[in-house]
Design an enzyme around this catalytic site. Sequence first.
Site, PDB file in Angstrom:
ATOM      1  N   GLU A  44     -72.637  21.850 -57.903  1.00 51.63           N
ATOM      2  CA  GLU A  44     -71.471  22.520 -58.495  1.00 51.63           C
ATOM      3  C   GLU A  44     -71.953  23.616 -59.437  1.00 51.63           C
ATOM      4  O   GLU A  44     -73.138  23.961 -59.442  1.00 51.63           O
ATOM      5  CB  GLU A  44     -70.541  21.517 -59.186  1.00 51.63           C
ATOM      6  CG  GLU A  44     -71.219  20.375 -59.925  1.00 51.63           C
ATOM      7  CD  GLU A  44     -71.901  20.780 -61.220  1.00 51.63           C
ATOM      8  OE1 GLU A  44     -71.253  20.718 -62.288  1.00 51.63           O
ATOM      9  OE2 GLU A  44     -73.095  21.125 -61.174  1.00 51.63           O
TER      10      GLU A  44
ATOM     11  N   GLU B   8     -75.137  23.604 -61.434  1.00 54.79           N
ATOM     12  CA  GLU B   8     -76.374  23.672 -60.653  1.00 54.79           C
ATOM     13  C   GLU B   8     -77.214  22.399 -60.714  1.00 54.79           C
ATOM     14  O   GLU B   8     -78.419  22.453 -60.533  1.00 54.79           O
ATOM     15  CB  GLU B   8     -77.230  24.870 -61.104  1.00 54.79           C
ATOM     16  CG  GLU B   8     -76.474  26.170 -61.053  1.00 54.79           C
ATOM     17  CD  GLU B   8     -77.381  27.385 -61.167  1.00 54.79           C
ATOM     18  OE1 GLU B   8     -77.568  28.064 -60.160  1.00 54.79           O
ATOM     19  OE2 GLU B   8     -77.904  27.623 -62.274  1.00 54.79           O
TER      20      GLU B   8
ATOM     21  N   TRP C 212     -85.945  30.032 -73.836  1.00 53.82           N
ATOM     22  CA  TRP C 212     -87.059  29.271 -74.408  1.00 53.82           C
ATOM     23  C   TRP C 212     -88.395  29.762 -73.837  1.00 53.82           C
ATOM     24  O   TRP C 212     -89.309  29.002 -73.559  1.00 53.82           O
ATOM     25  CB  TRP C 212     -86.883  27.774 -74.153  1.00 53.82           C
ATOM     26  CG  TRP C 212     -85.562  27.282 -74.677  1.00 53.82           C
ATOM     27  CD1 TRP C 212     -85.237  27.091 -75.996  1.00 53.82           C
ATOM     28  CD2 TRP C 212     -84.397  26.955 -73.926  1.00 53.82           C
ATOM     29  NE1 TRP C 212     -83.929  26.665 -76.094  1.00 53.82           N
ATOM     30  CE2 TRP C 212     -83.395  26.565 -74.844  1.00 53.82           C
ATOM     31  CE3 TRP C 212     -84.099  26.938 -72.557  1.00 53.82           C
ATOM     32  CZ2 TRP C 212     -82.118  26.180 -74.437  1.00 53.82           C
ATOM     33  CZ3 TRP C 212     -82.835  26.561 -72.158  1.00 53.82           C
ATOM     34  CH2 TRP C 212     -81.857  26.185 -73.082  1.00 53.82           C
TER      35      TRP C 212
END
Length: 716
Positions: free
Chosen positions: A460, A463, A346
């Site tokens: 985890e 993130e 993006w």
Amino acid sequence: MDSERKRRTGRGGRAAGLVAAALAGVTAAAGATPAVAAEEAPGAPGISAAWTTGAKNGVGTSATTDSKVWHTLGQGVLNEVYYPQLDVPNVQDMQYVVSDGEGFTELERDATEQRVELPDSRSLRYRQINTDEDGRYRITKTYVTDPQRSVLMVRTRFEVLRGGPLQLYALYNPSLNGSGTGDTGATSEGTLVASDGEVASALAASSGFSAATSGYSGTSSDGYQDLAEDDRLDAEYNRAADPGNLVQTARIPVDDDTEFTLALGFGADRAAARSAAESSLNSGYAAKRDEYDSGWHDYLSSLREPPESVTSRGLTTQYNVAAMTLKSQEDKTRRGAFVASTSIPWGEAKNADDCCTPGYHLVWSRDLYHTATAALALGDRDAANRALDYLLDVQWNEDGSFPQNTWLDGEPHWQSLQLDEVAYPIVLAHELGRTGDAEWAKLKKSADFIVDNGPSTPQERWEEEGGYSPSTIAAEIAGLVTAADMARQHGDEQAAQRYLDTADEWQRKVEDWTFTTSGPHGDGEYYQRVDDDGNPNNGHELCLNNGGGCHDERAIVDAGFLELVRLGVKPADAPSVRGSLAEMDAQLRVRTPNGPGWYRYNHDGYGEGAGGEPYTGEGVGRLWPLLTGERGEYELAAGGSAGTHLETMARMANEGYLIPEQVWDRESGNGFAFGEGTGSATPLAWSMSQFVRLARNMDAGENVETPDVVAERYAR
């Protein structure tokens, strides 16, 4: 292009001496009025800069290490170009402007129907074919980089299909040295040159330019704004000396059917960049194209033959492009540094005024592990070894940990800790047989770090959340068991036993920590995505990032528990694993026209907004093709077929054979097609790696990256 320019689209020689002569003496296309020459461009610094969409449908670089330039393609044009390393973007975009000099002026990106071709299925040489929606012209562009120099060459054919005569302009929007507002530029010996710090560019054409100007984006000195005003280039500015958002425009002499080559060269200064561009033009496009193709042919020939799983399904080109793309994601100075993607997800919504916009041109040890295991599946063992060298020599910390991610020089970017990223380098080293004294001295500290700090992780694999994660615990256990095997090779029985005792305990307790028996889905018994305190039945509140809202942690599921099977920690038919599939599928699976896709987790907010607008902090998470591949690996481990999963991944690739990070998750709309890529990262190295690995595993009948010592201890 910059946002202001987007709203203004449409209204109703090789050597230096030859190029300079062309600039001075070639007349403009028929009907063009000569521009008024001026020295200094007004309007600095111009409007704010931005990057471009992460949805690339072509990437390219030479197979050599001498040419330190990478290019990406999207929306029918050239966009980010990286030089001299893969973490330094230098170009927002470069495209053509077409005008009749009296009634219309339009950007090819916005005014054409576009398609992409791969003329040679064994080379990363892409062609863009852009045809005017009103049928007036066609622009065909084929891209290669000079294998000997940091120069991008764009072979262009401009055809007038009806009407005419028409005028053609090259519109170059540099964002040198990782930022968009520090550039200066000028015309030098018939070439447009620009610089920012230690990075300079030079744009030249084999035909020469019949006019050239440098100005500031969105102001009166911006060549495109000048053209859009009255369909004529009324002013030429010889230099834009104040740092700003530079834009450079050049008119190319054309008739009804014209071929020429643009050369965009880079160097440490303007003279070096100009010399490189001129040298490449002197060598000729055809020679450089053949040299470029030959390099990729030789690379593919050095690999294993494509597996039967792809050849029998007509997916050989997809497999070859995946192999070449993975190689293209490796830096040529910092060897072994494979970035997650040559893209800025993006990016059109991300300000580029200052250095350095965080995109995916960074190194994560987790993504690097996946790339390295894919390299092993391809037969490129050297690449996998370079990846491990980078992990140990650049990213490894003295306490044994690894950073969340880094720039190529090893400087951490995001500052969190993910324990699976500490474990994967151990697993990779074991798979490579890299268990010597030098490696073990570092990896022993990494194993100790896991014992001392696990199994709960600050973040985890997605993130965003900390706690007890099945996917992280699976990696930790695999790291400890492979570390124990290394310890025994070095006669350290005490360390080996410590690692195995810890791994055994965590393997026994992973269900106690992460498997709820009182959840709100299905029969209430399944693995959660993550649990904050190791009590999966207490229903604590989990507040998701990216606007995902706050929920009972038992209600949030992901596919991370399948890593327990892939890494050999649990058998595929373990009741807890099989019992979690129904709940995972009910919450996460979407049947797209291209096949089944899965969300990362329910209520994910990392994706386009509900209306398809670019993600800027909150959105709607979409489907991840790599998760289709992960499910395929589980099916293999369970004795089933993964053909549907491999084919789905291939169908989710775009026309340039690049597999995205995310695909659209609902009926086509808002500019997106159901089951096809979004504005997130494309290509994603992890997605391409998963495709390669699944294809090879299908031929083997098992997941070959599963560590044998782990599977023998637990799963078999």
